[in-house]
Write a protein that holds these residues in place. Structure first.
Motif, PDB file in Angstrom:
ATOM      1  N   TYR A  84       0.882  -1.159   0.000  1.00 13.29           N
ATOM      2  CA  TYR A  84       0.000   0.000   0.000  1.00 13.29           C
ATOM      3  C   TYR A  84       0.917   1.204   0.000  1.00 13.29           C
ATOM      4  O   TYR A  84       1.553   1.525   1.007  1.00 13.29           O
ATOM      5  N   THR A  85       1.066   1.822  -1.179  1.00 14.28           N
ATOM      6  CA  THR A  85       2.001   2.953  -1.240  1.00 14.28           C
ATOM      7  C   THR A  85       1.260   4.189  -1.717  1.00 14.28           C
ATOM      8  O   THR A  85       0.441   4.125  -2.638  1.00 14.28           O
ATOM      9  N   VAL A  86       1.587   5.307  -1.094  1.00 10.00           N
ATOM     10  CA  VAL A  86       1.019   6.615  -1.435  1.00 10.00           C
ATOM     11  C   VAL A  86      -0.492   6.496  -1.677  1.00 10.00           C
ATOM     12  O   VAL A  86      -1.018   6.878  -2.733  1.00 10.00           O
ATOM     13  N   GLY A  87      -1.190   5.891  -0.700  1.00 12.88           N
ATOM     14  CA  GLY A  87      -2.644   5.888  -0.716  1.00 12.88           C
ATOM     15  C   GLY A  87      -3.320   4.854  -1.599  1.00 12.88           C
ATOM     16  O   GLY A  87      -4.537   4.899  -1.775  1.00 12.88           O
ATOM     17  N   GLN A  88      -2.579   3.929  -2.173  1.00 12.05           N
ATOM     18  CA  GLN A  88      -3.189   2.940  -3.074  1.00 12.05           C
ATOM     19  C   GLN A  88      -2.707   1.527  -2.760  1.00 12.05           C
ATOM     20  O   GLN A  88      -1.542   1.332  -2.414  1.00 12.05           O
ATOM     21  N   TRP A  89      -3.611   0.557  -2.949  1.00 10.76           N
ATOM     22  CA  TRP A  89      -3.199  -0.846  -2.888  1.00 10.76           C
ATOM     23  C   TRP A  89      -2.469  -1.193  -4.172  1.00 10.76           C
ATOM     24  O   TRP A  89      -2.848  -0.745  -5.247  1.00 10.76           O
ATOM     25  N   ARG A  90      -1.443  -1.991  -4.062  1.00  9.46           N
ATOM     26  CA  ARG A  90      -0.624  -2.320  -5.244  1.00  9.46           C
ATOM     27  C   ARG A  90      -0.523  -3.838  -5.420  1.00  9.46           C
ATOM     28  O   ARG A  90      -0.391  -4.572  -4.434  1.00  9.46           O
TER      29      ARG A  90
END
Lengths: 149, 194, 151, 164
Positions: free
Chosen positions: B150-156
């Motif tokens: 979860y980077t910069v507000g998003q699931w990846r």
């Protein structure tokens, strides 16, 4: 009589810096390789070999004692010029009482050992990996009584 | 001098890499742990790696033809016995358009030619199409790991794949064949004109 | 035969009356009783791989170099029985388990090692180094023997 | 004692008191806990493999395996699990131990992703993972050399849709 080149003893940091400045000629020097080993690794390796390095003009020469038989030393040079090596052999004979010298040199690299009276005594096949290929290592032996001048 | 060179990371490179770890694109595409770490902590980690972490992690500095620092690459999950490692890299923002591909290629070559790695693991978060398109990523991915991070507000989702020595040999042979085909076609065209 | 990992309880196996660093480290019958035995350090880091040959002794892959994919091997044994099988295992462990491409070691002709057994598992004499070690009051010659993996 | 009956499970973080029991596990040539060559690993290396996340797993009070759960990503609640039981443990033990570990690890914290990997040569691990209802995410090819041949590892995961 030929004048002996003077040797400048190098501390570890300086030895590493000088070796790195020699480019490809430093690869395989006493088994070291500045391309695959960073400064910390090179320093650790020099320490474990108990190696001492010297500069002789543009050339770096060095030795590591054979700890099983301290009258023998492993020697290396970054140049094909025989004079720096002769100076090292003179030093080893005078100050370390060495009687024989061993050099292990990557095949295909121009070297000064035959010019200094060393005899090739063997080949270590595929002893090194460099530039995507195997490389043999040539083994030379020199004797103090025949190599110093 | 070659277009791109790889050298060992040194203490002098620490400030530039620290700045890069905090850059927005880096955090989106790799990880954002640096946001919660102090400069000193990051610097200590890098210093430890170059002084004593050789067996488990290595850092490299990618340089342009004039020796300028273009970015960094690093290897983790090193399995020396199996000649396997995971490669990560990050290019400084101002060099991204021109140097990205070259940096990756140079890092791969260094690992194979000099460190004698046979298998290189790549991991790319699926939204990151800086180097490979979404279709290419799909084609390469051997593993798709959903909810990896979860980077910069998003699931990846993370895509993983390996490149082996045989893959590289095959790719080089295909490129050589393609070049030969073009040369043959040009030659045939020239002969047809004369 | 399969080599097994070293345990602290194997420490006694690491010392004996053989030449240091010898590829075929077999006990020398005339080792002076007051001369210190040869010892190798217990394994403690990735720089060496030391395994135990059950009932025989130790096998040490040292000077491990993962870039050049090679190691120098030294063996310390308490007898010659089973040496042929052990040597096959040593080569297989080096090539298949450690994934090395070359293993090599020191052989000292003066102590009359069974070099035929080395040749049987692919080792060849690669170099002869005069005065390379010290024994019984004088420097003596040593040879480098090695075997390269055929891929 | 090994039976197909489900044992009473317990666990504790590894400590020096477990050293002999753990070293004994590593004498099995397929005790693949963080290594593909367990029985050839020296004591120091085994003790390094057993880090602070590692727990011993006890069946009816006897050490029969190891497990570790590690956090993989900040805030993502992504964890990886390593689990290994000794060779004599029947498949049913793997299932019941895993079930209890799932319960334990989601009891007091959010887990979004729990990932497990098994090498292609690890038949027992793969059989367990494939019968445990995990999502099979693919095989990362050729990463490990084992007995002279290259093998990949297979990635498995269980996902709990995140609440935010």
């Amino acid at each position: 009589m030929t004048e002996i080149l003077s040797l400048q003893r190098l501390d570890t940091d300086m030895a590493i810096a000088e070796l790195k400045s020699c480019g490809g000629a430093a690869r395989g020097f006493l088994g070291l390789d500045p391309v695959t080993q960073n400064d910390s690794l090179l320093a650790a390796e020099l320490k474990s070999l108990q190696a001492q390095l010297f500069s002789a003009g543009e050339t770096v020469v060095g030795f590591a004692p054979n700890t099983d038989q301290p009258r023998q030393a492993y020697v290396a040079s970054t140049s094909a010029d025989p004079e720096p090596l002769r100076a090292l052999l003179e030093f080893l004979t005078t100050y370390q009482r060495c009687t024989t010298f061993v050099a292990m040199v990557p095949d295909g690299v121009e070297n000064c050992f035959a010019d200094c009276g060393f005899e090739q005594v063997g080949v270590l096949p595929r002893h090194r990996w460099q530039n995507y290929d195997w490389q043999d290592v040539l083994v030379y032996v020199g004797r103090a009584d025949s190599c110093r001048s | 001098m070659p277009f791109m060179t790889v050298r060992h990371f040194t203490e002098a490179d620490i400030p530039v890499r620290t700045e890069l770890l905090r850059e927005n694109k880096y955090q989106t595409n790799l990880n954002d742990f640096a946001m919660s770490a102090a400069d000193l902590e990051l610097a200590d980690g890098m210093r430890r790696t170059i002084e004593s972490g050789h067996h488990v992690k290595r850092l490299f500095t990618m340089c342009g033809s004039k020796g300028q620092v273009v970015g960094f690459s690093w290897i983790t999950s090193i399995d020396w016995r199996s000649q396997t490692c995971e490669l990560s890299f990050a290019v400084l923002p101002r060099y991204r358009s021109g140097f990205g591909f070259k940096a990756v290629e140079a890092a791969h070559e260094y690992l194979r030619e000099q460190l004698h790695m046979d298998v290189i693991i790549n991991q790319v978060l699926s939204h990151n199409t800086m180097m490979l398109s979404a279709a290419e990523l799909d084609a390469h991915a051997q593993i798709r790991a959903e909810y990896d991070s979860y980077t910069v507000g998003q699931w990846r989702t993370a895509c993983y794949w390996t490149v082996t020595r045989d893959d590289v040999r095959g790719r080089k042979q295909r490129e050589q064949a393609r070049r030969q085909e073009i040369a043959d076609r040009v030659r045939a065209g020239v002969q047809g004109l004369s | 035969m399969r080599l097994r990992g070293y345990r602290g309880s194997d420490a006694d196996l690491l010392a004996g009356p053989w030449l240091p660093g010898e590829l075929l480290g077999l006990p020398l019958a005339d080792w002076p009783p007051l001369a210190a035995p040869t010892t190798v350090p217990p394994p403690a880091d990735p720089g060496q791989e030391l395994c135990i040959a059950p009932g025989l002794g130790f096998v040490r892959y040292t000077e491990l170099d993962w870039v050049h994919r090679r190691a120098r091997v030294e063996i310390g044994l308490h007898g010659v029985d089973g040496l042929d099988v052990l040597l096959k295992t040593v080569v297989a462990h080096g090539f298949l388990t450690l994934n090395l491409s070359r293993i090599h070691g020191w052989v000292t002709p003066l102590v009359d090692p069974p070099i035929g057994l080395l040749a049987d598992v692919g080792f060849q004499r690669e170099a002869v180094l005069p005065e390379a070690t010290w024994l019984d009051g004088r420097p003596i010659d040593r040879e480098i023997w090695g075997v390269v993996r055929n891929d | 004692m090994t039976t197909t009956e489900t044992p009473r499970w317990s666990s504790r973080p590894y400590s020096d008191a477990d050293r002999d029991a753990v070293l004994a596990l590593y004498t099995e040539p397929d005790f693949y806990f963080r290594t593909g060559d367990p029985d050839t690993r020296p004591e120091w290396e085994i003790l390094e493999l057993i880090d602070e996340d590692t727990h011993v797993l006890l069946a009816d009070g006897e050490v029969v395996g190891l497990y570790a759960v590690e956090s993989e990503a900040n805030n993502a609640c992504h964890y990886s699990m390593q689990l290994r039981l000794r060779a004599s443990a029947p498949p049913a033990w793997w299932q019941s131990a895993f079930g209890e570990l799932l319960r334990a690890n989601t009891w007091r914290r959010e887990v979004v992703r729990l990932a497990l990997r098994f090498d292609e040569f690890d038949y027992r691990g793969l059989a367990f993972a494939r019968s445990a209802g995990l999502r099979e995410e693919g095989t990362l090819g050729a990463v490990t050399v084992h007995e002279g041949r290259r093998h990949g590892y297979v990635s498995f995961a269980r996902i709990w849709e995140p609440i935010s």
